[in-house]
Design a protein around this motif. Structure first.
Motif, PDB file in Angstrom:
ATOM      1  N   VAL A  30     -72.993  23.300 -37.590  1.00  0.00           N
ATOM      2  CA  VAL A  30     -71.882  23.913 -37.924  1.00  0.00           C
ATOM      3  C   VAL A  30     -70.737  23.197 -37.195  1.00  0.00           C
ATOM      4  O   VAL A  30     -70.535  22.797 -36.105  1.00  0.00           O
ATOM      5  N   TYR A  31     -69.476  23.403 -37.964  1.00  0.00           N
ATOM      6  CA  TYR A  31     -68.209  22.641 -37.402  1.00  0.00           C
ATOM      7  C   TYR A  31     -67.617  23.275 -36.365  1.00  0.00           C
ATOM      8  O   TYR A  31     -67.512  24.487 -36.430  1.00  0.00           O
ATOM      9  N   LYS A  32     -67.498  22.629 -35.318  1.00  0.00           N
ATOM     10  CA  LYS A  32     -66.835  23.152 -33.863  1.00  0.00           C
ATOM     11  C   LYS A  32     -67.103  24.549 -33.548  1.00  0.00           C
ATOM     12  O   LYS A  32     -66.278  25.324 -33.352  1.00  0.00           O
ATOM     13  N   LYS A  33     -68.547  24.832 -33.367  1.00  0.00           N
ATOM     14  CA  LYS A  33     -68.774  26.147 -33.275  1.00  0.00           C
ATOM     15  C   LYS A  33     -68.451  27.065 -31.923  1.00  0.00           C
ATOM     16  O   LYS A  33     -67.939  28.028 -31.949  1.00  0.00           O
ATOM     17  N   ASN A  34     -68.353  25.994 -30.995  1.00  0.00           N
ATOM     18  CA  ASN A  34     -67.617  26.546 -29.741  1.00  0.00           C
ATOM     19  C   ASN A  34     -66.471  27.025 -29.645  1.00  0.00           C
ATOM     20  O   ASN A  34     -65.654  27.929 -29.158  1.00  0.00           O
TER      21      ASN A  34
END
Length: 171
Positions: A88-92
């Motif tokens: 998942v792209y840049k989940k944070n």
């Protein structure tokens, strides 16, 4: 049907539990159903964890596997065993967006089977933190909910139905 497109989504955590959700797409409607949601606990060896998780989805048509990219040890272990995961792209940085997208998809693009009672429990008990802005209270306990949010973010696009033609059209 085991022939429907299926996606497994995981939120691995070697110190606590791996959150696992299995999704199936109705090919007629394009609606995805969470048909399994469970935790894998007590498995601390990465290769054994991948094997245990893979058994949960055996016998169905898996078209994509999704994992928390922060847990690169899991993705690399699975890859070395021939199992490829999408992260998942840049989940944070996008937690609020992931939650919002999941909420918007529920009921219209997603349905939760009664067999996924642990996920239903997490959905209904999650709440925003009173002390940490933009964070879920006890957020590290919601691996199934995270797994479901990852699924919504990286699920495959709806496939167009295959056009079949009659034999005479080929003449």
């Amino acid at each position: 049907s085991p022939l429907w497109r299926h996606v497994e989504s995981v939120d691995p955590a070697i110190k606590s539990a791996l959150g696992y959700t299995l999704w199936a797409e109705n090919p007629q409607t394009g609606i995805w159903y969470c048909i399994k949601a469970d935790y894998i606990k007590g498995v601390y060896v990465p290769t054994e964890l991948v094997q245990t998780e893979a058994k949960l989805s055996s016998g169905v048509n898996i078209v994509r596997r999704i994992s928390d990219p922060h847990e690169s040890w899991y993705i690399h272990t699975a890859s070395s065993m021939g199992i490829i995961y999408t992260g998942v792209y840049k989940k944070n940085d996008r937690k609020a967006e992931l939650i919002k997208n999941f909420q918007e998809a529920l009921g219209s693009q997603l349905r939760i089977s009664p067999t996924a009672e642990l996920l239903i429990e997490e959905i209904t008990s999650a709440r925003w933190s009173d002390t940490r802005d933009g964070k879920i209270a006890s957020g590290s306990d919601y691996h199934l909910l995270d797994s479901a949010q990852y699924f919504v973010d990286v699920k495959p696009k709806k496939e167009s139905p295959v056009q079949t033609s009659r034999y005479r059209d080929w003449e």
